[in-house]
Scaffold this active site. Structure first.
Site, short mmCIF file in Angstrom:
data_model
loop_
_atom_site.label_atom_id
_atom_site.label_comp_id
_atom_site.label_asym_id
_atom_site.label_seq_id
_atom_site.Cartn_x
_atom_site.Cartn_y
_atom_site.Cartn_z
CE1 TYR A 94 -4.93 -2.87 4.48
CE2 TYR A 94 -2.51 -3.08 4.79
CZ TYR A 94 -3.83 -3.11 3.89
OH TYR A 94 -3.45 -3.52 2.55
NE ARG A 143 -3.97 -1.90 -0.23
CZ ARG A 143 -5.15 -1.88 0.42
NH1 ARG A 143 -5.04 -1.94 1.53
NH2 ARG A 143 -6.28 -2.04 -0.49
CB SER A 197 -7.30 0.26 -3.84
OG SER A 197 -6.45 0.04 -2.75
CD GLN A 230 -2.45 5.56 -4.23
OE1 GLN A 230 -1.69 6.26 -4.61
NE2 GLN A 230 -3.49 5.93 -3.28
CG ASP A 255 -3.87 -1.68 -4.09
OD1 ASP A 255 -4.34 -2.80 -4.08
OD2 ASP A 255 -3.96 -0.67 -3.25
#
Ligand code: NAD
Length: 375
Positions: free
Chosen positions: A231, A124, A135, A129, A132
């Site tokens: 997280y 992450r 996501s 990004q 990912d």
């Protein structure tokens, strides 16, 4: 037998055979962007359910083939779901896909010496990004969860005034305000519900409020919710129990609850027990997006609808597949970015355990450095 140019690798895209899976891992516009460096072979029908016919793949420069040809001729197989036994690439090949919750998949891949880049392990970070898939697919799941919930509810989400009277807007809450929860909040707001959000991470308050939702603050005497890497921390059983009791009075006033609370690699926290369900109004709906890891609600069953005290609890595990076209568009863009990173302009796939991205995807496999060249 390799096909295409022997100086560059062949990437194979099979049809997804998992029940209910309509997405495809790569779509024609992304193939077009990569086909100067890579040869593509696509199984006939692989993109059909997502709205991409065989001819669009051919126009993008791919070759259409059978499942067997793809497994035999691809240096790298790219899939959405982990392969079933009969979809495994031959030993020594490379596979890029989700790993899924079944631990036997990893074991089988290891036994067959298949190098597996497990997409769940994407770090992450800002750099990663664009690659990912968790996501991108969570955003779609968050959106779709509200539509599913709205359909199952016997009430409208927006306020409505007609000659027959005025209907009050429905009350909705997202439990867990990460990627999916925030998208659910944004969607429910657009549909006119009175929207709330809750998360154990204090940092989640700001994005919830910036979407125009009310952040529910509970006094449950639990420690800070933040864990590592953005997280949440896993709470003790005691903390979870105190949180459930503190949340229950709020949840009893909601008509639509979307639960998305997860702890990576751990069972989902239990946020709604039978006692809370007993306090809720019959006709309320819970969409539990954590169903695959045990669920945030005590009665959740994966891919089933359970009714308890008149409350409908649904545990869909693959909502992105319902929106197969846009879900594939996002998934494919993530894969294109990943392949571009791994190809590094060479026509070979460079796997390097010291690289933050390939190192994370390969974790636990005995691959210090490998270069996947055309067979
Ligand atoms: P996730 O799917 O692991 O969990 C969903 C949400 O559940 C999280 O917000 C988590 O805090 C929450 N949660 C966990 N336990 C809970 C509990 N007991 N009660 C209530 N909520 C609970 O998380 P995610 O959606 O993948 O995102 C987690 C964080 O990572 C977010 O801050 C997100 O913005 C960030 N993120 C960063 C990147 C990046 O930088 N590339 C990518 C994706 C997400």
């Amino acid at each position: 037998m390799p096909i295409g140019n022997p100086d560059r690798i062949t990437v194979g895209i099979p049809l997804e055979r998992t029940n209910g899976e309509r997405r495809v891992a790569l779509i024609p516009p992304d193939i077009k962007k990569l086909n100067a460096k890579v040869s593509f072979v696509v199984e006939s029908g692989a993109g059909r359910e997502a709205g991409f016919g065989d001819s669009t793949y051919v126009e993008a420069g791919a070759r259409i083939a059978t499942s067997r040809e793809i497994l035999d001729s691809s240096d790298v197989v790219v899939k959405v779901r982990p392969p079933r036994f009969d979809e495994m690439p031959p030993a020594g090949r490379t596979l890029i896909s989700l790993r899924g919750p079944d631990p036997n998949v990893g074991e089988l891949l290891r036994k067959r010496s298949i190098i597996h880049l497990a997409l769940e392990r994407m770090p992450r970070t800002t750099r990663a990004q664009a690659m990912d898939v968790l996501s991108s697919q969570a955003s779609i799941a968050g959106y779709a969860s509200v539509l599913e919930g709205a359909r199952a509810l016997g009430v409208l989400l927006p306020m409505l005034t007609t000659a027959a009277g005025t209907i009050k807007p429905a009350r909705m809450i997202a439990l867990g305000a990460g990627v999916a929860g925030l998208q659910a909040i944004a969607t429910a707001r657009r549909l006119g519900a009175v929207v709330h959000g809750f998360d154990v991470r204090a940092a989640a308050r700001e994005p919830v409020e910036s979407l125009g939702a009310k952040f529910i603050a509970v006094d449950a005497d639990v420690g800070a919710g933040e864990g590592g890497g953005g997280y949440a921390r896993e709470q003790s059983r005691d903390e979870q129990s105190r949180l459930r009791r503190a949340l229950s009075a709020h949840l009893a006033t909601m008509q639509l609850i979307i639960t998305t609370a997860q702890i990576p690699g751990r069972p989902a926290p239990l946020l709604i027990d039978r006692e809370t369900l007993g306090m809720m109004k019959p006709g309320s709906v819970i969409i539990d997006l954590a169903a695959e890891t045990g669920g945030n609600c005590e009665v959740t069953q994966p891919d089933a609808t359970i009714t308890f005290n008149g409350v409908c609890v649904m545990g869909p595990t693959n909502l992105p597949s319902l929106m197969a076209s846009d879900a594939s568009r996002f998934f494919s863009a993530n894969i294109r970015s990943l392949l571009a990173h791994l190809l590094e302009g060479s026509g070979r796939l460079n796997l390097d355990a010291s690289d933050p991205i390939s190192g994370a995807l390969l974790a636990g496999q005995d691959v210090a450095r490998a270069s996947v060249a055309a067979a």
